[in-house]
Design a protein around this motif. Structure first.
Motif, short mmCIF file in Angstrom:
data_model
loop_
_atom_site.label_atom_id
_atom_site.label_comp_id
_atom_site.label_asym_id
_atom_site.label_seq_id
_atom_site.Cartn_x
_atom_site.Cartn_y
_atom_site.Cartn_z
N VAL A 157 52.28 30.12 44.67
CA VAL A 157 50.91 30.59 44.90
C VAL A 157 50.66 30.68 46.40
O VAL A 157 51.06 29.79 47.15
N ILE A 158 50.00 31.75 46.82
CA ILE A 158 49.68 31.90 48.24
C ILE A 158 48.18 32.06 48.39
O ILE A 158 47.56 32.90 47.74
N VAL A 159 47.61 31.22 49.24
CA VAL A 159 46.16 31.23 49.41
C VAL A 159 45.82 31.67 50.83
O VAL A 159 46.46 31.24 51.80
N ALA A 160 44.82 32.53 50.96
CA ALA A 160 44.35 32.95 52.28
C ALA A 160 43.61 31.78 52.94
O ALA A 160 42.66 31.25 52.36
N GLY A 161 44.06 31.41 54.13
CA GLY A 161 43.38 30.33 54.84
C GLY A 161 42.07 30.80 55.44
O GLY A 161 41.76 32.00 55.40
N PHE A 162 41.27 29.85 55.94
CA PHE A 162 40.17 30.19 56.86
C PHE A 162 38.93 30.79 56.18
O PHE A 162 37.92 31.01 56.82
N GLN A 163 38.99 31.03 54.86
CA GLN A 163 37.86 31.72 54.23
C GLN A 163 37.39 31.09 52.94
O GLN A 163 38.12 30.36 52.28
N GLY A 164 36.15 31.37 52.58
CA GLY A 164 35.60 30.92 51.31
C GLY A 164 34.46 31.85 50.92
O GLY A 164 34.29 32.92 51.51
N GLN B 143 38.92 34.43 45.05
CA GLN B 143 39.73 34.33 43.83
C GLN B 143 40.10 32.88 43.51
O GLN B 143 40.16 32.50 42.34
N VAL B 144 40.33 32.06 44.56
CA VAL B 144 40.62 30.65 44.30
C VAL B 144 39.34 29.94 43.85
O VAL B 144 39.35 29.13 42.93
N GLY B 145 38.23 30.30 44.51
CA GLY B 145 37.00 29.54 44.31
C GLY B 145 36.89 28.45 45.36
O GLY B 145 36.78 27.26 45.05
N GLY C 32 63.12 22.59 42.96
CA GLY C 32 62.38 21.91 41.89
C GLY C 32 60.93 21.58 42.18
O GLY C 32 60.25 20.99 41.35
N ASP C 33 60.43 21.96 43.36
CA ASP C 33 59.03 21.64 43.68
C ASP C 33 58.07 22.75 43.22
O ASP C 33 58.47 23.89 43.06
N GLN C 34 56.82 22.37 43.01
CA GLN C 34 55.76 23.37 42.81
C GLN C 34 55.16 23.64 44.17
O GLN C 34 54.82 22.71 44.90
N VAL C 35 55.03 24.93 44.52
CA VAL C 35 54.68 25.27 45.89
C VAL C 35 53.43 26.14 46.00
O VAL C 35 53.33 27.18 45.36
N VAL C 36 52.48 25.69 46.83
CA VAL C 36 51.32 26.50 47.17
C VAL C 36 51.34 26.71 48.68
O VAL C 36 51.39 25.74 49.44
N ALA C 37 51.35 27.97 49.12
CA ALA C 37 51.35 28.23 50.57
C ALA C 37 49.95 28.65 50.99
O ALA C 37 49.25 29.33 50.25
N VAL C 38 49.55 28.21 52.18
CA VAL C 38 48.28 28.67 52.76
C VAL C 38 48.66 29.39 54.05
O VAL C 38 49.45 28.87 54.83
N VAL C 39 48.15 30.60 54.27
CA VAL C 39 48.54 31.35 55.46
C VAL C 39 47.36 31.72 56.35
O VAL C 39 46.25 31.94 55.89
N SER C 40 47.67 31.79 57.66
CA SER C 40 46.73 32.33 58.65
C SER C 40 47.00 33.82 58.80
O SER C 40 47.99 34.32 58.30
N ALA C 41 46.15 34.47 59.57
CA ALA C 41 46.36 35.89 59.87
C ALA C 41 47.59 36.05 60.75
O ALA C 41 47.93 35.16 61.53
N MET C 42 48.29 37.18 60.62
CA MET C 42 49.52 37.42 61.37
C MET C 42 49.27 37.47 62.88
O MET C 42 48.38 38.21 63.33
N GLY C 43 50.06 36.70 63.62
CA GLY C 43 50.00 36.75 65.08
C GLY C 43 48.60 36.66 65.65
O GLY C 43 47.85 35.73 65.35
N ILE D 182 44.80 28.20 40.57
CA ILE D 182 46.07 27.80 41.18
C ILE D 182 46.96 27.09 40.16
O ILE D 182 48.14 27.39 40.01
N ARG D 183 46.34 26.17 39.39
CA ARG D 183 47.11 25.43 38.39
C ARG D 183 47.72 26.37 37.36
O ARG D 183 48.88 26.22 36.98
N GLU D 184 46.92 27.34 36.94
CA GLU D 184 47.38 28.29 35.94
C GLU D 184 48.61 29.05 36.46
O GLU D 184 49.62 29.16 35.77
N ALA D 185 48.50 29.53 37.71
CA ALA D 185 49.62 30.30 38.28
C ALA D 185 50.86 29.42 38.44
O ALA D 185 51.99 29.88 38.21
#
Ligand code: ASP
Ligand code: MG
Length: 426
Positions: free
Chosen positions: A131-138, A99-101, A33-44, A121-124
Protein backbone atom coordinates in the motif's frame (compact mmCIF):
# COMPACT_ATOMS: atom_id res chain seq x y z
CA UNK A 1 6.13 -11.22 9.87
CA UNK A 2 6.02 -7.55 10.77
CA UNK A 3 3.76 -4.74 9.74
CA UNK A 4 6.02 -1.94 8.52
CA UNK A 5 5.36 1.68 7.55
CA UNK A 6 8.20 3.06 5.42
CA UNK A 7 8.34 6.74 4.54
CA UNK A 8 10.41 8.08 1.64
CA UNK A 9 11.22 11.78 1.38
CA UNK A 10 11.46 13.92 -1.76
CA UNK A 11 15.14 13.14 -2.48
CA UNK A 12 14.51 9.39 -2.19
CA UNK A 13 11.90 9.57 -4.99
CA UNK A 14 13.43 12.48 -6.94
CA UNK A 15 13.49 10.71 -10.33
CA UNK A 16 12.39 7.52 -12.11
CA UNK A 17 15.58 5.69 -11.21
CA UNK A 18 15.22 6.42 -7.50
CA UNK A 19 11.51 5.54 -7.54
CA UNK A 20 12.52 2.21 -9.06
CA UNK A 21 15.04 1.55 -6.31
CA UNK A 22 12.43 2.38 -3.65
CA UNK A 23 10.05 -0.02 -5.41
CA UNK A 24 12.72 -2.75 -5.31
CA UNK A 25 13.34 -2.19 -1.63
CA UNK A 26 9.61 -2.48 -0.88
CA UNK A 27 9.18 -5.57 -3.04
CA UNK A 28 12.17 -7.28 -1.36
CA UNK A 29 10.71 -6.43 2.01
CA UNK A 30 7.36 -7.90 1.09
CA UNK A 31 8.93 -11.05 -0.38
CA UNK A 32 10.83 -11.47 2.88
CA UNK A 33 7.42 -11.85 4.51
CA UNK A 34 6.53 -8.40 5.85
CA UNK A 35 3.35 -6.41 5.27
CA UNK A 36 4.40 -3.07 3.82
CA UNK A 37 2.81 0.38 3.74
CA UNK A 38 4.86 3.13 2.10
CA UNK A 39 4.29 6.84 2.67
CA UNK A 40 5.79 9.18 0.06
CA UNK A 41 6.64 12.87 -0.28
CA UNK A 42 6.46 14.79 -3.53
CA UNK A 43 9.28 14.06 -6.00
CA UNK A 44 12.40 16.18 -5.51
CA UNK A 45 11.67 19.89 -5.35
CA UNK A 46 8.09 19.58 -6.61
CA UNK A 47 6.52 21.29 -3.59
CA UNK A 48 8.88 24.29 -3.91
CA UNK A 49 8.09 24.52 -7.63
CA UNK A 50 4.35 24.46 -7.00
CA UNK A 51 4.74 27.20 -4.39
CA UNK A 52 6.67 29.31 -6.94
CA UNK A 53 4.04 28.68 -9.56
CA UNK A 54 1.30 29.86 -7.21
CA UNK A 55 3.37 32.90 -6.27
CA UNK A 56 3.75 33.87 -9.92
CA UNK A 57 0.01 34.29 -10.33
CA UNK A 58 -0.87 35.44 -6.81
CA UNK A 59 1.62 36.39 -4.10
CA UNK A 60 -1.11 35.83 -1.51
CA UNK A 61 -2.98 32.74 -2.68
CA UNK A 62 -6.06 31.51 -0.81
CA UNK A 63 -4.93 28.81 1.64
CA UNK A 64 -7.61 26.36 0.52
CA UNK A 65 -6.52 26.54 -3.14
CA UNK A 66 -2.87 26.27 -2.10
CA UNK A 67 -3.60 22.99 -0.34
CA UNK A 68 -5.33 21.58 -3.41
CA UNK A 69 -2.32 22.55 -5.51
CA UNK A 70 0.34 21.20 -3.11
CA UNK A 71 -1.47 17.91 -2.51
CA UNK A 72 -0.97 17.01 -6.19
CA UNK A 73 2.80 16.58 -5.64
CA UNK A 74 2.39 13.56 -3.38
CA UNK A 75 -0.26 12.08 -5.67
CA UNK A 76 2.23 12.02 -8.53
CA UNK A 77 4.83 10.14 -6.50
CA UNK A 78 2.36 7.65 -4.99
CA UNK A 79 0.94 6.59 -8.35
CA UNK A 80 4.35 6.42 -10.05
CA UNK A 81 5.66 4.26 -7.20
CA UNK A 82 2.62 1.97 -7.46
CA UNK A 83 3.30 1.55 -11.18
CA UNK A 84 6.96 0.78 -10.50
CA UNK A 85 5.99 -1.91 -7.99
CA UNK A 86 3.52 -3.48 -10.41
CA UNK A 87 6.30 -3.62 -13.02
CA UNK A 88 8.29 -5.77 -10.58
CA UNK A 89 5.46 -8.27 -10.34
CA UNK A 90 3.82 -7.34 -7.02
CA UNK A 91 0.43 -5.76 -6.54
CA UNK A 92 0.25 -2.22 -5.22
CA UNK A 93 -2.49 0.23 -4.34
CA UNK A 94 -1.93 3.95 -3.93
CA UNK A 95 -4.25 5.99 -1.74
CA UNK A 96 -4.44 9.74 -1.27
CA UNK A 97 -5.42 11.44 1.99
CA UNK A 98 -9.11 11.30 1.19
CA UNK A 99 -9.02 7.66 0.06
CA UNK A 100 -7.27 6.54 3.26
CA UNK A 101 -9.43 8.73 5.48
CA UNK A 102 -6.77 10.95 7.08
CA UNK A 103 -9.06 13.37 8.86
CA UNK A 104 -7.60 16.72 9.95
CA UNK A 105 -8.84 20.03 11.32
CA UNK A 106 -9.45 22.83 8.81
CA UNK A 107 -6.25 24.84 9.34
CA UNK A 108 -5.16 24.98 5.71
CA UNK A 109 -1.38 24.90 5.29
CA UNK A 110 -0.70 23.37 8.69
CA UNK A 111 -3.57 21.10 9.57
CA UNK A 112 -3.41 18.67 12.51
CA UNK A 113 -4.40 15.06 12.12
CA UNK A 114 -7.48 14.09 14.11
CA UNK A 115 -8.04 10.54 12.94
CA UNK A 116 -6.65 7.92 10.59
CA UNK A 117 -9.10 5.33 9.32
CA UNK A 118 -7.35 2.01 8.93
CA UNK A 119 -9.94 -0.09 7.04
CA UNK A 120 -8.93 0.68 3.49
CA UNK A 121 -5.24 0.01 4.19
CA UNK A 122 -6.01 -3.19 6.11
CA UNK A 123 -8.22 -4.43 3.31
CA UNK A 124 -5.52 -3.84 0.68
CA UNK A 125 -2.90 -5.55 2.87
CA UNK A 126 -5.17 -8.57 3.24
CA UNK A 127 -5.32 -8.70 -0.58
CA UNK A 128 -1.55 -9.08 -0.48
CA UNK A 129 -0.81 -5.62 -1.86
CA UNK A 130 1.91 -3.11 -1.05
CA UNK A 131 0.00 0.00 0.00
CA UNK A 132 1.26 3.47 -0.85
CA UNK A 133 -0.09 6.51 0.93
CA UNK A 134 0.37 10.15 -0.11
CA UNK A 135 2.14 11.99 2.69
CA UNK A 136 1.48 15.54 3.86
CA UNK A 137 -2.27 15.61 3.15
CA UNK A 138 -5.67 14.90 4.62
CA UNK A 139 -9.26 16.06 4.45
CA UNK A 140 -11.20 18.15 6.90
CA UNK A 141 -14.72 17.46 8.19
CA UNK A 142 -16.28 19.11 5.14
CA UNK A 143 -14.21 17.00 2.75
CA UNK A 144 -11.81 19.74 1.68
CA UNK A 145 -8.17 18.85 1.09
CA UNK A 146 -5.71 20.03 3.72
CA UNK A 147 -1.91 19.85 4.08
CA UNK A 148 0.09 19.37 7.25
CA UNK A 149 2.85 21.97 6.82
CA UNK A 150 6.28 21.65 5.17
CA UNK A 151 7.93 18.33 5.85
CA UNK A 152 4.58 16.93 6.98
CA UNK A 153 4.97 13.50 5.37
CA UNK A 154 6.93 12.29 8.40
CA UNK A 155 3.88 13.04 10.51
CA UNK A 156 1.64 11.19 8.05
CA UNK A 157 3.89 8.14 8.33
CA UNK A 158 3.79 8.12 12.12
CA UNK A 159 0.02 8.69 12.14
CA UNK A 160 -0.52 5.81 9.71
CA UNK A 161 1.78 3.58 11.79
CA UNK A 162 -0.26 4.39 14.87
CA UNK A 163 -3.58 3.98 13.01
CA UNK A 164 -2.78 0.50 11.69
CA UNK A 165 -0.76 -0.48 14.78
CA UNK A 166 2.41 -1.10 12.79
CA UNK A 167 5.41 -2.69 14.48
CA UNK A 168 7.72 0.05 13.29
CA UNK A 169 7.73 3.29 11.34
CA UNK A 170 10.83 3.61 9.18
CA UNK A 171 11.69 7.08 7.92
CA UNK A 172 14.04 6.83 4.94
CA UNK A 173 15.98 10.00 4.29
CA UNK A 174 19.19 11.31 2.71
CA UNK A 175 21.24 11.11 5.92
CA UNK A 176 22.31 8.04 7.90
CA UNK A 177 20.34 8.88 11.05
CA UNK A 178 20.45 11.30 13.95
CA UNK A 179 23.93 12.57 14.83
CA UNK A 180 25.50 14.01 17.97
CA UNK A 181 25.88 17.24 15.92
CA UNK A 182 25.49 18.25 12.28
CA UNK A 183 28.17 16.15 10.52
CA UNK A 184 28.54 18.92 7.95
CA UNK A 185 30.17 21.09 10.58
CA UNK A 186 31.49 18.55 13.09
CA UNK A 187 33.73 15.99 11.35
CA UNK A 188 33.84 13.86 14.51
CA UNK A 189 30.05 13.70 14.95
CA UNK A 190 28.73 10.21 15.67
CA UNK A 191 25.53 8.50 14.67
CA UNK A 192 23.25 7.91 17.65
CA UNK A 193 21.92 4.32 17.71
CA UNK A 194 19.00 4.93 20.06
CA UNK A 195 17.47 8.10 21.44
CA UNK A 196 14.48 8.80 23.68
CA UNK A 197 11.43 10.69 22.44
CA UNK A 198 12.08 13.54 24.85
CA UNK A 199 15.67 14.05 23.72
CA UNK A 200 14.68 13.78 20.07
CA UNK A 201 11.97 16.37 20.63
CA UNK A 202 14.46 18.83 22.10
CA UNK A 203 16.93 18.11 19.27
CA UNK A 204 14.22 18.70 16.64
CA UNK A 205 13.05 21.87 18.37
CA UNK A 206 16.55 23.34 18.51
CA UNK A 207 17.73 22.79 14.97
CA UNK A 208 18.35 19.09 14.23
CA UNK A 209 16.71 18.99 10.81
CA UNK A 210 16.39 15.25 10.40
CA UNK A 211 12.97 14.67 11.98
CA UNK A 212 10.13 17.14 12.31
CA UNK A 213 9.20 18.05 15.87
CA UNK A 214 5.55 17.36 15.21
CA UNK A 215 6.27 13.88 13.95
CA UNK A 216 8.27 13.05 17.08
CA UNK A 217 5.49 14.44 19.29
CA UNK A 218 2.97 12.26 17.52
CA UNK A 219 5.25 9.22 17.86
CA UNK A 220 5.71 9.85 21.58
CA UNK A 221 2.00 10.41 22.23
CA UNK A 222 1.03 7.18 20.49
CA UNK A 223 4.11 5.10 21.34
CA UNK A 224 5.22 4.60 17.73
CA UNK A 225 8.81 3.36 17.43
CA UNK A 226 10.56 5.34 14.69
CA UNK A 227 13.62 4.17 12.78
CA UNK A 228 15.27 7.06 10.96
CA UNK A 229 17.65 5.70 8.29
CA UNK A 230 19.27 6.29 4.91
CA UNK A 231 17.50 5.33 1.71
CA UNK A 232 20.88 4.88 0.01
CA UNK A 233 22.29 2.12 2.25
CA UNK A 234 21.13 -0.90 4.26
CA UNK A 235 22.90 0.29 7.39
CA UNK A 236 20.72 0.72 10.48
CA UNK A 237 20.06 4.34 11.43
CA UNK A 238 18.70 5.80 14.67
CA UNK A 239 15.82 4.29 16.66
CA UNK A 240 13.61 6.78 18.49
CA UNK A 241 11.62 5.22 21.32
CA UNK A 242 10.82 5.31 25.01
CA UNK A 243 14.09 4.65 26.79
CA UNK A 244 14.47 3.48 30.35
CA UNK A 245 15.48 6.63 32.19
CA UNK A 246 17.45 4.65 34.76
CA UNK A 247 19.76 3.38 32.10
CA UNK A 248 23.24 4.80 32.36
CA UNK A 249 23.81 7.28 29.58
CA UNK A 250 25.92 10.18 28.48
CA UNK A 251 25.13 13.44 30.23
CA UNK A 252 24.86 15.18 26.89
CA UNK A 253 23.60 13.29 23.82
CA UNK A 254 23.83 16.00 21.22
CA UNK A 255 24.72 19.58 20.32
CA UNK A 256 22.40 21.46 17.95
CA UNK A 257 22.46 24.85 16.29
CA UNK A 258 19.78 27.01 14.78
CA UNK A 259 20.36 30.14 12.71
CA UNK A 260 16.76 30.62 11.71
CA UNK A 261 15.83 33.09 14.45
CA UNK A 262 16.38 36.81 14.96
CA UNK A 263 16.72 38.61 18.27
CA UNK A 264 14.52 41.59 19.11
CA UNK A 265 15.38 43.97 21.94
CA UNK A 266 12.92 46.58 23.12
CA UNK A 267 14.64 49.39 25.00
CA UNK A 268 13.25 51.27 27.97
CA UNK A 269 9.88 49.63 28.38
CA UNK A 270 7.98 51.13 31.37
CA UNK A 271 8.40 48.76 34.33
CA UNK A 272 4.73 48.24 35.07
CA UNK A 273 2.16 45.47 35.41
CA UNK A 274 0.93 43.94 32.15
CA UNK A 275 3.71 45.13 29.84
CA UNK A 276 5.05 41.67 28.99
CA UNK A 277 1.49 40.43 28.62
CA UNK A 278 0.72 43.15 26.08
CA UNK A 279 3.84 42.49 24.01
CA UNK A 280 3.57 38.72 23.88
CA UNK A 281 -0.21 38.74 23.43
CA UNK A 282 0.31 40.91 20.37
CA UNK A 283 2.86 38.42 19.02
CA UNK A 284 0.56 35.48 19.78
CA UNK A 285 -2.44 37.14 18.16
CA UNK A 286 -0.38 37.64 15.00
CA UNK A 287 0.53 33.93 15.15
CA UNK A 288 4.21 34.73 15.65
CA UNK A 289 6.26 32.17 17.56
CA UNK A 290 8.48 33.44 20.36
CA UNK A 291 11.32 31.35 21.68
CA UNK A 292 13.74 32.74 24.27
CA UNK A 293 12.75 35.70 26.42
CA UNK A 294 14.86 37.85 28.71
CA UNK A 295 13.86 40.89 30.75
CA UNK A 296 16.61 42.71 32.59
CA UNK A 297 16.40 44.40 35.98
CA UNK A 298 14.47 47.62 35.84
CA UNK A 299 16.46 50.82 36.18
CA UNK A 300 14.75 54.23 36.66
CA UNK A 301 11.39 52.60 36.13
CA UNK A 302 12.37 51.18 32.73
CA UNK A 303 13.54 47.77 31.56
CA UNK A 304 14.77 46.12 28.36
CA UNK A 305 13.04 43.03 27.00
CA UNK A 306 14.69 40.72 24.46
CA UNK A 307 13.25 37.72 22.69
CA UNK A 308 13.92 35.55 19.64
CA UNK A 309 11.48 34.80 16.83
CA UNK A 310 11.76 33.10 13.40
CA UNK A 311 13.40 35.16 10.64
CA UNK A 312 10.86 33.77 8.21
CA UNK A 313 8.22 36.12 9.68
CA UNK A 314 10.52 39.07 10.24
CA UNK A 315 8.46 41.71 8.42
CA UNK A 316 5.38 40.73 10.33
CA UNK A 317 7.15 40.72 13.71
CA UNK A 318 8.74 44.12 13.01
CA UNK A 319 5.30 45.57 12.36
CA UNK A 320 3.79 44.03 15.49
CA UNK A 321 6.69 45.13 17.70
CA UNK A 322 6.73 48.67 16.25
CA UNK A 323 3.07 49.05 17.19
CA UNK A 324 3.62 47.70 20.73
CA UNK A 325 6.63 49.99 21.25
CA UNK A 326 4.45 52.95 20.36
CA UNK A 327 1.51 51.83 22.50
CA UNK A 328 3.70 51.19 25.55
CA UNK A 329 5.78 54.33 25.13
CA UNK A 330 9.02 52.36 25.02
CA UNK A 331 12.12 54.06 23.61
CA UNK A 332 12.92 51.91 20.55
CA UNK A 333 13.51 48.38 19.33
CA UNK A 334 16.55 46.78 17.72
CA UNK A 335 16.61 43.65 15.56
CA UNK A 336 19.72 41.48 15.41
CA UNK A 337 19.56 38.94 12.58
CA UNK A 338 23.12 37.70 13.08
CA UNK A 339 22.48 35.41 16.01
CA UNK A 340 22.66 31.65 16.49
CA UNK A 341 21.07 29.46 19.11
CA UNK A 342 23.32 26.63 20.23
CA UNK A 343 21.94 23.94 22.53
CA UNK A 344 23.15 20.90 24.42
CA UNK A 345 20.60 18.13 24.98
CA UNK A 346 20.73 15.15 27.28
CA UNK A 347 18.45 13.24 29.63
CA UNK A 348 21.48 12.82 31.90
CA UNK A 349 21.19 16.52 32.81
CA UNK A 350 18.29 15.69 35.11
CA UNK A 351 20.55 13.91 37.56
CA UNK A 352 23.88 15.63 36.99
CA UNK A 353 24.62 19.10 38.28
CA UNK A 354 27.06 21.58 36.82
CA UNK A 355 26.26 20.79 33.18
CA UNK A 356 25.27 24.36 32.32
CA UNK A 357 28.35 25.69 34.14
CA UNK A 358 30.55 23.39 32.07
CA UNK A 359 28.87 24.63 28.90
CA UNK A 360 29.40 28.28 29.78
CA UNK A 361 33.04 27.65 30.74
CA UNK A 362 33.75 25.90 27.44
CA UNK A 363 32.26 28.85 25.56
CA UNK A 364 34.18 31.34 27.71
CA UNK A 365 37.44 29.50 27.04
CA UNK A 366 36.70 29.84 23.32
CA UNK A 367 36.10 33.57 23.81
CA UNK A 368 32.42 33.33 22.83
CA UNK A 369 30.06 35.85 24.39
CA UNK A 370 26.59 34.65 25.45
CA UNK A 371 23.68 37.05 25.08
CA UNK A 372 20.72 34.89 26.17
CA UNK A 373 20.27 31.63 28.07
CA UNK A 374 17.31 29.31 28.44
CA UNK A 375 16.95 25.85 29.94
CA UNK A 376 14.61 22.89 30.26
CA UNK A 377 15.33 19.86 32.44
CA UNK A 378 17.15 18.15 29.58
CA UNK A 379 18.43 21.11 27.54
CA UNK A 380 20.51 24.28 27.89
CA UNK A 381 20.48 26.80 25.03
CA UNK A 382 22.46 29.97 24.48
CA UNK A 383 22.19 32.76 21.94
CA UNK A 384 25.56 33.83 20.54
CA UNK A 385 26.84 35.78 17.49
CA UNK A 386 26.06 33.84 14.30
CA UNK A 387 29.67 33.86 13.10
CA UNK A 388 30.67 31.94 16.24
CA UNK A 389 28.13 29.14 15.73
CA UNK A 390 30.48 26.59 14.17
CA UNK A 391 33.21 27.22 16.73
CA UNK A 392 30.69 26.90 19.57
CA UNK A 393 29.25 23.60 18.32
CA UNK A 394 32.74 22.17 17.79
CA UNK A 395 34.01 23.17 21.24
CA UNK A 396 30.89 21.90 23.05
CA UNK A 397 30.99 18.61 21.14
CA UNK A 398 34.55 18.12 22.39
CA UNK A 399 33.89 19.41 25.91
CA UNK A 400 31.10 16.89 26.47
CA UNK A 401 33.10 13.95 25.16
CA UNK A 402 31.03 13.41 22.03
CA UNK A 403 33.86 13.33 19.48
CA UNK A 404 34.03 9.95 17.77
CA UNK A 405 37.08 8.31 16.28
CA UNK A 406 36.00 8.20 12.69
CA UNK A 407 36.02 11.36 10.69
CA UNK A 408 32.88 12.18 8.79
CA UNK A 409 33.66 12.44 5.10
CA UNK A 410 30.86 14.72 3.99
CA UNK A 411 31.71 18.20 2.72
CA UNK A 412 32.28 20.55 5.59
CA UNK A 413 30.33 23.79 5.62
CA UNK A 414 32.12 27.08 6.08
CA UNK A 415 30.78 29.86 8.27
CA UNK A 416 29.63 31.71 5.11
CA UNK A 417 27.78 28.68 3.72
CA UNK A 418 26.14 28.10 7.06
CA UNK A 419 25.01 31.72 7.27
CA UNK A 420 23.71 31.46 3.71
CA UNK A 421 21.69 28.35 4.53
CA UNK A 422 20.37 30.13 7.60
CA UNK A 423 19.12 32.99 5.44
CA UNK A 424 17.17 30.49 3.40
CA UNK A 425 15.56 29.05 6.53
CA UNK A 426 17.93 26.42 7.85
N1 ASP B 1 6.29 17.64 0.03
C1 ASP B 1 6.11 18.31 1.26
C2 ASP B 1 7.25 19.28 1.50
O1 ASP B 1 8.14 19.38 0.69
C3 ASP B 1 5.95 17.37 2.41
C4 ASP B 1 7.17 16.56 2.76
O2 ASP B 1 8.12 16.51 2.00
O3 ASP B 1 7.18 15.94 3.82
O4 ASP B 1 7.25 19.98 2.47
MG1 MG C 1 10.20 17.14 1.67
Amino acid sequence: MSLVVAKFGGTSVANAERVMSVAKRLVERKRAGDQVVAVVSAMGKTTDELIELADSVNPNPPAREMDILLSTGEMVSMSILAMAIESLGEHALSLNGRQVGIVTDSTHGRASIREVRADRIREALSEDRIVIVAGFQGIDASGDLTTLGRGGSDTTAVAIASGIKADICEIYTDVDGVFTADPRIVPHAQKIDEISYEEMLEMAATGAGVLQKRCVEFARNFGVVVHCRSSFTDEPGTIVKELDSHMEKAIVSGVTHDLSEAKFTIRDVPDSVGVAAELFNAMATANLAVDMIIQNVADNGHADISFTTPKSDLDKSRAVVAKVVEDLGAREFIVDEDVAKVSIIGAGMKVNSGVAAKMFSALADAGINISMISTSDIRTSVVIPADKAIEAVLCLHTAFGLDGESVFQETQLSAEELADKAKKGR
